[in-house]
Motif scaffolding. Sequence first.
Motif: not given
Length: 109
Positions: A8-12, A14-21, A44-45, A49-55
């Motif tokens: 989970k920390l790895g996904w966070i 990677l997601g943060s780095i890609s957002f900054v990119g 983020i998905t 799971p809540r964001f994934h279902n919303w998406l």
Amino acid sequence: MIIKLVLKLGWILLGSISFVGGIIGMLLPVIPQVPFFLLTIWCITKISPRFHNWLLRNPLYIKYAKPLVNRLENLKHHPKQKAQKINGSTISGVDIEISLSIPISDFCF
């Protein structure tokens, strides 16, 4: 339990780095921002799971992305059709390229 936390920390991260990119890509015209933002959404998905279902229930996703996803799923299950479509588009692309590269004056006698 620890492995899930590390993932989970790895996904966070990677997601943060890609957002900054993606933000840097918005500021600099040389760097594309769309792949970075798509990677952020994907990360983020994986986390929520809540964001994934919303998406998946979002009207924009249903209207624009779902037909593309369905088409890709069909191509994954039918590799022969995929090969035929790729070969057909490649051949037609080569035909167009060849026809555009030959000047019309070469055919006039």
